[in-house]
Design a protein around this motif. Sequence first.
Motif, PDB file in Angstrom:
ATOM      1  N   VAL A  83     -17.586 -10.619 -12.696  1.00  0.00           N
ATOM      2  CA  VAL A  83     -16.286 -11.161 -13.129  1.00  0.00           C
ATOM      3  C   VAL A  83     -16.470 -12.336 -14.094  1.00  0.00           C
ATOM      4  N   LYS A  84     -17.333 -13.286 -13.739  1.00  0.00           N
ATOM      5  CA  LYS A  84     -17.515 -14.453 -14.622  1.00  0.00           C
ATOM      6  C   LYS A  84     -17.987 -14.044 -16.010  1.00  0.00           C
ATOM      7  N   PRO A  85     -19.083 -13.252 -16.120  1.00  0.00           N
ATOM      8  CA  PRO A  85     -19.501 -12.854 -17.472  1.00  0.00           C
ATOM      9  C   PRO A  85     -18.462 -12.015 -18.207  1.00  0.00           C
ATOM     10  N   THR A  86     -17.654 -11.260 -17.462  1.00  0.00           N
ATOM     11  CA  THR A  86     -16.629 -10.457 -18.147  1.00  0.00           C
ATOM     12  C   THR A  86     -15.562 -11.359 -18.753  1.00  0.00           C
ATOM     13  N   LEU A  87     -15.070 -12.318 -17.967  1.00  0.00           N
ATOM     14  CA  LEU A  87     -14.028 -13.208 -18.507  1.00  0.00           C
ATOM     15  C   LEU A  87     -14.582 -14.049 -19.654  1.00  0.00           C
ATOM     16  N   ALA A  88     -15.817 -14.539 -19.500  1.00  0.00           N
ATOM     17  CA  ALA A  88     -16.419 -15.336 -20.578  1.00  0.00           C
ATOM     18  C   ALA A  88     -16.620 -14.467 -21.812  1.00  0.00           C
ATOM     19  N   GLY A  89     -17.100 -13.251 -21.621  1.00  0.00           N
ATOM     20  CA  GLY A  89     -17.365 -12.340 -22.738  1.00  0.00           C
ATOM     21  C   GLY A  89     -16.081 -11.977 -23.471  1.00  0.00           C
ATOM     22  N   MET A  90     -15.026 -11.701 -22.721  1.00  0.00           N
ATOM     23  CA  MET A  90     -13.758 -11.325 -23.368  1.00  0.00           C
ATOM     24  C   MET A  90     -13.194 -12.511 -24.149  1.00  0.00           C
ATOM     25  N   GLN A  91     -13.371 -13.710 -23.623  1.00  0.00           N
ATOM     26  CA  GLN A  91     -12.917 -14.907 -24.351  1.00  0.00           C
ATOM     27  C   GLN A  91     -13.698 -15.071 -25.651  1.00  0.00           C
ATOM     28  N   ASP A 113      -9.580 -18.018 -15.501  1.00  0.00           N
ATOM     29  CA  ASP A 113      -9.825 -18.104 -14.057  1.00  0.00           C
ATOM     30  C   ASP A 113      -9.435 -16.798 -13.369  1.00  0.00           C
ATOM     31  N   PHE A 114      -9.881 -16.652 -12.119  1.00  0.00           N
ATOM     32  CA  PHE A 114      -9.628 -15.384 -11.434  1.00  0.00           C
ATOM     33  C   PHE A 114      -9.557 -15.586  -9.925  1.00  0.00           C
ATOM     34  N   VAL A 115      -8.956 -14.606  -9.255  1.00  0.00           N
ATOM     35  CA  VAL A 115      -8.941 -14.537  -7.792  1.00  0.00           C
ATOM     36  C   VAL A 115      -9.374 -13.121  -7.433  1.00  0.00           C
ATOM     37  N   ILE A 116     -10.412 -12.990  -6.603  1.00  0.00           N
ATOM     38  CA  ILE A 116     -10.822 -11.648  -6.166  1.00  0.00           C
ATOM     39  C   ILE A 116     -10.038 -11.292  -4.909  1.00  0.00           C
ATOM     40  N   LEU A 117      -9.431 -10.111  -4.897  1.00  0.00           N
ATOM     41  CA  LEU A 117      -8.634  -9.679  -3.752  1.00  0.00           C
ATOM     42  C   LEU A 117      -9.534  -8.954  -2.748  1.00  0.00           C
ATOM     43  N   PRO A 118      -9.078  -8.872  -1.485  1.00  0.00           N
ATOM     44  CA  PRO A 118      -9.866  -8.147  -0.485  1.00  0.00           C
ATOM     45  C   PRO A 118     -10.182  -6.726  -0.973  1.00  0.00           C
ATOM     46  N   ALA A 119     -11.442  -6.312  -0.818  1.00  0.00           N
ATOM     47  CA  ALA A 119     -11.908  -5.047  -1.405  1.00  0.00           C
ATOM     48  C   ALA A 119     -11.338  -3.836  -0.670  1.00  0.00           C
ATOM     49  N   ALA A 120     -11.141  -2.768  -1.435  1.00  0.00           N
ATOM     50  CA  ALA A 120     -10.555  -1.532  -0.897  1.00  0.00           C
ATOM     51  C   ALA A 120     -11.548  -0.388  -0.999  1.00  0.00           C
ATOM     52  N   GLN A 121     -11.309   0.637  -0.193  1.00  0.00           N
ATOM     53  CA  GLN A 121     -12.027   1.887  -0.406  1.00  0.00           C
ATOM     54  C   GLN A 121     -11.008   3.008  -0.523  1.00  0.00           C
ATOM     55  N   ASP A 122     -11.123   3.756  -1.608  1.00  0.00           N
ATOM     56  CA  ASP A 122     -10.221   4.865  -1.921  1.00  0.00           C
ATOM     57  C   ASP A 122     -10.862   6.154  -1.400  1.00  0.00           C
ATOM     58  N   HIS A 123     -10.071   7.221  -1.280  1.00  0.00           N
ATOM     59  CA  HIS A 123     -10.577   8.540  -0.869  1.00  0.00           C
ATOM     60  C   HIS A 123     -10.127   9.522  -1.940  1.00  0.00           C
ATOM     61  N   LYS A 124     -11.036   9.842  -2.859  1.00  0.00           N
ATOM     62  CA  LYS A 124     -10.607  10.562  -4.078  1.00  0.00           C
ATOM     63  C   LYS A 124     -10.459  12.060  -3.872  1.00  0.00           C
ATOM     64  N   ARG A 125     -11.168  12.633  -2.901  1.00  0.00           N
ATOM     65  CA  ARG A 125     -11.110  14.095  -2.722  1.00  0.00           C
ATOM     66  C   ARG A 125      -9.879  14.492  -1.934  1.00  0.00           C
ATOM     67  N   LEU A 126      -9.420  15.708  -2.188  1.00  0.00           N
ATOM     68  CA  LEU A 126      -8.174  16.190  -1.582  1.00  0.00           C
ATOM     69  C   LEU A 126      -8.283  16.373  -0.066  1.00  0.00           C
ATOM     70  N   ALA A 171      -0.873 -16.112 -12.940  1.00  0.00           N
ATOM     71  CA  ALA A 171      -1.842 -15.384 -13.772  1.00  0.00           C
ATOM     72  C   ALA A 171      -1.257 -15.137 -15.160  1.00  0.00           C
ATOM     73  N   ALA A 172       0.006 -14.730 -15.206  1.00  0.00           N
ATOM     74  CA  ALA A 172       0.626 -14.398 -16.500  1.00  0.00           C
ATOM     75  C   ALA A 172       0.750 -15.633 -17.387  1.00  0.00           C
ATOM     76  N   THR A 173       0.865 -16.815 -16.763  1.00  0.00           N
ATOM     77  CA  THR A 173       1.090 -18.025 -17.556  1.00  0.00           C
ATOM     78  C   THR A 173      -0.179 -18.882 -17.687  1.00  0.00           C
ATOM     79  N   GLY A 174      -1.331 -18.344 -17.274  1.00  0.00           N
ATOM     80  CA  GLY A 174      -2.595 -19.054 -17.470  1.00  0.00           C
ATOM     81  C   GLY A 174      -2.811 -20.221 -16.528  1.00  0.00           C
ATOM     82  N   ASN A 175      -2.194 -20.159 -15.342  1.00  0.00           N
ATOM     83  CA  ASN A 175      -2.294 -21.293 -14.413  1.00  0.00           C
ATOM     84  C   ASN A 175      -2.874 -20.927 -13.049  1.00  0.00           C
ATOM     85  N   LEU A 176      -3.733 -19.944 -13.027  1.00  0.00           N
ATOM     86  CA  LEU A 176      -4.290 -19.525 -11.727  1.00  0.00           C
ATOM     87  C   LEU A 176      -5.056 -20.647 -11.034  1.00  0.00           C
TER      88      LEU A 176
END
Length: 422
Positions: free
Chosen positions: A248-256, A201-214, A308-313
């Motif tokens: 996210v769903k196909p990634t978690l299913a695929g990794m399993q 299972d998963f929880v998506i967090l509010p999305a961020a935008q980074d600023h990579k250039r100096l 999350a660490a204990t598989g109970n999300l």
Amino acid sequence: MDILIVGSGGREYSMGLALRKDPKVGKLYFAPGNGATDNLGTNIPLGDFGVLADFVQANNIELTIVGPEAPLVAGIVDVFKARGLNIFGPTAAAAQLEGSKIFMKNFLARHNIPTAKYIETDSLEKAYKFIETLTPPVVVKADGLCGGKGVIIAQSHDEAKREAGEMLSGNAFGEAGKSIVIEEFLDGYELSVFAICDGKDFVILPAAQDHKRLLDNDEGPNTGGMGAYVPTPLVNDEIYRKLEQRVVKPTLAGMQEEGMPFTGVLFMGVMVVQGEPIILEYNVRFGDPECEEIMPLLKSPSELFYKAATGNLAEANIEFYDKYAVGVVMASKNYPYSESVPAEIIIDNIVHDDIASNAHISFAGVTRGDDGKLYATGGRVLVCVGVGDSIAEAQRRAYMLCGQVHFAGKQCRSDIAYQALS
Ligand code: AMP
Ligand code: GLY
């Protein structure tokens, strides 16, 4: 609950700060931490993973949270799990999603997850042929971990061939470049989206935008990130839904399915091209500085990490404050080129209530001197974070705080969050 945080950056400081405010949290430890994390808990040496696990057992620490990718790729989670300890992060096998770009790209292809068209190769001849089929710019990536430097956006076929040659010969990045990925350039806007995962299972967090250039206006060299804001209005429900369903769903299913269930932070580097989210890359940890803005928005961070660490999300009730956060990185004089001379950090007395209650500092590259003072000793020194009811308000608070922090040679951008405000 007593918690150990592995890492030493602003990311780990911000986790510590959020957990310090969480009433369920008791003692906090950092391995190795930095010159300021000792304000929040106890610093201990990082050392061998087995020795660290001994310390966790001896002190009845209920949860370990791993910040950076290097210990994950090196198998810290495997060592802790073998001892029956609760640890938040992926196993070494699952951390290949970040540790090997080839593993990641092939995984995305196997599971039909949208990503840039690519080949992986260790042959210069194949590289040249594929480069010819693309319209420049062409993206050339070293396979292994290169501290964020292994990606070249080549403006011509000739430059792409030269870079591919440098990597494959081992001259550019040593072993990490002995295999490469070449891919098409995606033209859109970039997001950092984080899913907390417990294997299924998963929880998506509010999305961020980074600023990579100096520098302002996204000019100058690439860095680890000069500032970020959360949540970004550049993501709507439609994009979240597509990310959930197609990524996210196909990634978690695929990794399993492939025998390496993914626990920890799935960091999606997303390019949105004409409304379609396409995966640039995965990382298996929080972004830095994105983590510094996400943490203040979490209502119960210990519950999120522990479940999350204990598989109970599935049974967790994860809530966010309905606020915005903007973080401005202050870097030392020679960042990102070379180290700088240590400089004493002076922070004015914050007398303005608005700033005292709605802005804070996350310390990163700092050391405490024998005189008890804090010195800027790292590339990215600290992040000034403002929280508010709008991005503009959060930004104003972050910059007010920036004005109260001084050290010789300090550099920061003056336009963090501009894409959301223009
Ligand atoms: P990565 O480490 O793969 O995220 O790449 C570092 C940065 O290079 C990304 O944050 C993007 O800004 C840029 N980048 C990587 N791949 C592409 C691509 N296929 N098209 C456009 N920009 C890219
Ligand atoms: N800020 C981007 C990263 O941590 O990779």
